[in-house]
Every structure is written in structure tokens, then in C-alpha cells.
Motif scaffolding. Structure first.
Motif, PDB file in Angstrom:
ATOM      1  N   GLN A 118       0.814  -1.353   0.052  1.00 19.15           N
ATOM      2  CA  GLN A 118      -0.097   0.034   0.147  1.00 19.15           C
ATOM      3  C   GLN A 118       0.856   1.271   0.059  1.00 19.15           C
ATOM      4  OE1 GLN A 118      -2.680  -0.070   3.417  1.00 19.15           O
ATOM      5  NE2 GLN A 118      -2.974  -2.369   2.937  1.00 19.15           N
ATOM      6  N   LYS A 119       0.821   2.149  -1.059  1.00 24.83           N
ATOM      7  CA  LYS A 119       1.423   3.337  -1.090  1.00 24.83           C
ATOM      8  C   LYS A 119       1.132   4.209  -0.038  1.00 24.83           C
ATOM      9  CE  LYS A 119       4.333   2.711  -4.889  1.00 24.83           C
ATOM     10  NZ  LYS A 119       5.737   2.843  -4.701  1.00 24.83           N
ATOM     11  N   GLU A 120      -0.053   4.514   0.506  1.00 25.47           N
ATOM     12  CA  GLU A 120      -0.428   5.268   1.371  1.00 25.47           C
ATOM     13  C   GLU A 120       0.068   5.023   2.633  1.00 25.47           C
ATOM     14  OE1 GLU A 120      -3.960   2.565   0.835  1.00 25.47           O
ATOM     15  OE2 GLU A 120      -2.252   3.463  -0.384  1.00 25.47           O
ATOM     16  N   TYR A 121       0.592   3.863   2.993  1.00 29.02           N
ATOM     17  CA  TYR A 121       1.280   3.345   4.188  1.00 29.02           C
ATOM     18  C   TYR A 121       2.702   3.751   4.243  1.00 29.02           C
ATOM     19  CZ  TYR A 121       2.325   1.622   8.851  1.00 29.02           C
ATOM     20  OH  TYR A 121       2.681   1.344  10.022  1.00 29.02           O
ATOM     21  N   VAL A 122       3.319   4.557   5.112  1.00 27.47           N
ATOM     22  CA  VAL A 122       4.448   5.034   5.142  1.00 27.47           C
ATOM     23  C   VAL A 122       5.438   4.090   6.361  1.00 27.47           C
ATOM     24  CG1 VAL A 122       6.461   6.510   5.246  1.00 27.47           C
ATOM     25  CG2 VAL A 122       4.259   6.770   3.884  1.00 27.47           C
ATOM     26  N   VAL A 123       6.261   3.161   6.082  1.00 29.00           N
ATOM     27  CA  VAL A 123       6.987   2.708   7.278  1.00 29.00           C
ATOM     28  C   VAL A 123       7.976   3.376   7.659  1.00 29.00           C
ATOM     29  CG1 VAL A 123       8.691   0.745   7.657  1.00 29.00           C
ATOM     30  CG2 VAL A 123       6.770   0.390   6.027  1.00 29.00           C
ATOM     31  N   HIS A 124       8.213   3.802   8.944  1.00 28.46           N
ATOM     32  CA  HIS A 124       9.214   4.528   9.487  1.00 28.46           C
ATOM     33  C   HIS A 124      10.255   3.772  10.154  1.00 28.46           C
ATOM     34  CE1 HIS A 124       6.325   7.878   9.590  1.00 28.46           C
ATOM     35  NE2 HIS A 124       5.445   7.399   9.881  1.00 28.46           N
ATOM     36  N   ARG A 125      11.407   4.528  10.152  1.00 28.00           N
ATOM     37  CA  ARG A 125      12.590   3.910  10.667  1.00 28.00           C
ATOM     38  C   ARG A 125      12.503   3.270  12.086  1.00 28.00           C
ATOM     39  NH1 ARG A 125      18.207   4.382   9.550  1.00 28.00           N
ATOM     40  NH2 ARG A 125      19.626   3.927  11.544  1.00 28.00           N
TER      41      ARG A 125
END
Length: 213
Positions: free
Chosen positions: A42-49
Motif C-alpha cells: 500500500q503506497k499510502e502507508y509509510v514505514v518509519h525507521r
């Protein structure tokens, strides 16, 4: 402290109070079932460091052959480095006609697993333990992933600016799945090639009674 603050906080964190909500962790069987190789995200979900750091942190608890602990991890989140990784990896080679990942579902976060020690057969046992454990942690956090061994190691190392002694062994793609994936029970001798039908990705799995000899 006034109003028994410490006692109340202890009850909230560790239990013991009547109003404390009970949270149960998913069983290992549930985590294993949800841990499917995912090639669309899903492009709308951004994984954070911080999420990638939590995955890598499991390695401090894992077994390691002769306790070498030789694996090292490079974290990549959305941005130029993610674009660089995508240039050098290959996904879904069992379905070459689909050219996976499909446009608009490319992963944008990665963990590049590398080594800087000489080759050692035991290292690849550690690698398997490591990547499986990290993906189980990802599933626990509501994420999904893919173990990628099909990539241009030299080009990836150069593109990410690795030291000459540091060799990539594996890439984990990480994100929230945009796919529907189902396992299919099969018997020994049946085809185990994964396939897609009507938008569903099917993964044949030999049942335990046929794995025991």
C-alpha cells in the motif's frame, strides 16, 4: 506521591487492577500464517525507521552459530535510497509474465542484511533465522514483507555506498500488504509453484504428514 500514583501506574502497566484492559499477543501459529511473502504494498502507508529498528532489534535475542553475530543491517525508508534498492532487486520470479511488483505497489522500505566477515556456511543458518524472525516481528506490528535473494549484490552495495568489505546477503522488503494471499494444502508430488487467479495469490504448502519420513 499523591493519590497512589505509582501503584496505579503499576496496575495499568503490569495488570492487577479491575479496569486494566487485557491484551493478548497472537500465537506463533497465527504469526506464521500471516507471514506470507508479499510482493505488492500500500503506497499510502509509510514505514518509519523506528519500525525497521524494532525488527532489527530481535537479532539481539537470537541464536547465532558459534555466537559470531556477524550479520549487519542497513535500514532504508522512503526516499532516494529506496529508489536505489528497487533498481537492483527482482520480485516474483516465479511469475515472470506479471513483472511484479505491479505498478503503484512497489515497496518503499527495506532492510539490507550484510556481512563483513569471510564466508562461512554457518552464516547462512544465521541469515535464515534472522530474516524469518524479523518478518515475524513485522507481522506482529501489522506489517508484511518479502525475503529477496535475487538482486545485483555488487551494484546494490555500490549504490548504497557500502564499504568494500561489506557484502549484501539478502534484502527484506517491508510494508503493509496490498495483496490477498492464501495458502493451499497439497500432498507430496503435487505442484508447489505459486500462482495467481482472480487477483488472489495462492501458495501451495505440503502438509505436515507428508513432511515427516
Amino acid at each position: 506521591m499523591a493519590d497512589n500514583y505509582l501503584e496505579k501506574r503499576y496496575a495499568e502497566v503490569f495488570g492487577g487492577g479491575a479496569k486494566v484492559a487485557k491484551h493478548t499477543r497472537p500465537s506463533l501459529d497465527v504469526l506464521l500464517t500471516k507471514n506470507r511473502s508479499t510482493r505488492g504494498y500500500q503506497k499510502e502507508y509509510v514505514v518509519h525507521r523506528q519500525q525497521l529498528e524494532a525488527m532489527v532489534a530481535v537479532n539481539a535475542k537470537l541464536a547465532s552459530a558459534r555466537n559470531q553475530q556477524a550479520l549487519r543491517f542497513h535500514l532504508v525508508t522512503k526516499g532516494p535510497e529506496a529508489d536505489e534498492v528497487l533498481k537492483h532487486i527482482h520480485m516474483g520470479m516465479g511469475l515472470p509474465e506479471l513483472h511484479l511488483p505491479l505498478p503503484g505497489t512497489e515497496p518503499e522500505a527495506f532492510i539490507v542484511v550484510a556481512k563483513e566477515h569471510k564466508d562461512d556456511a554457518n552464516l547462512y543458518i544465521d541469515l535464515g533465522i534472522s530474516v524469518q524472525s524479523m518478518l515475524l516481528k513485522a507481522v506482529e506490528m501489522g506489517l508484511n514483507g518479502l525475503i529477496i535473494r535475487a538482486f545485483d549484490s555488487a551494484a546494490l552495495a555500490a549504490g548504497l555506498g557500502f564499504a568494500p568489505s561489506m557484502k549484501p546477503l539478502c534484502v527484506l522488503a517491508v510494508g503493509r500488504s496490498a495483496e490477498t494471499i492464501q495458502t493451499v494444502p497439497v500432498s507430496k508430488g503435487d505442484s508447489i509453484a505459486y500462482y495467481r487467479s482472480e487477483g488472489v495469490h495462492f501458495v501451495p504448502k505440503i502438509q505436515s504428514e507428508d513432511l515427516i519420513f
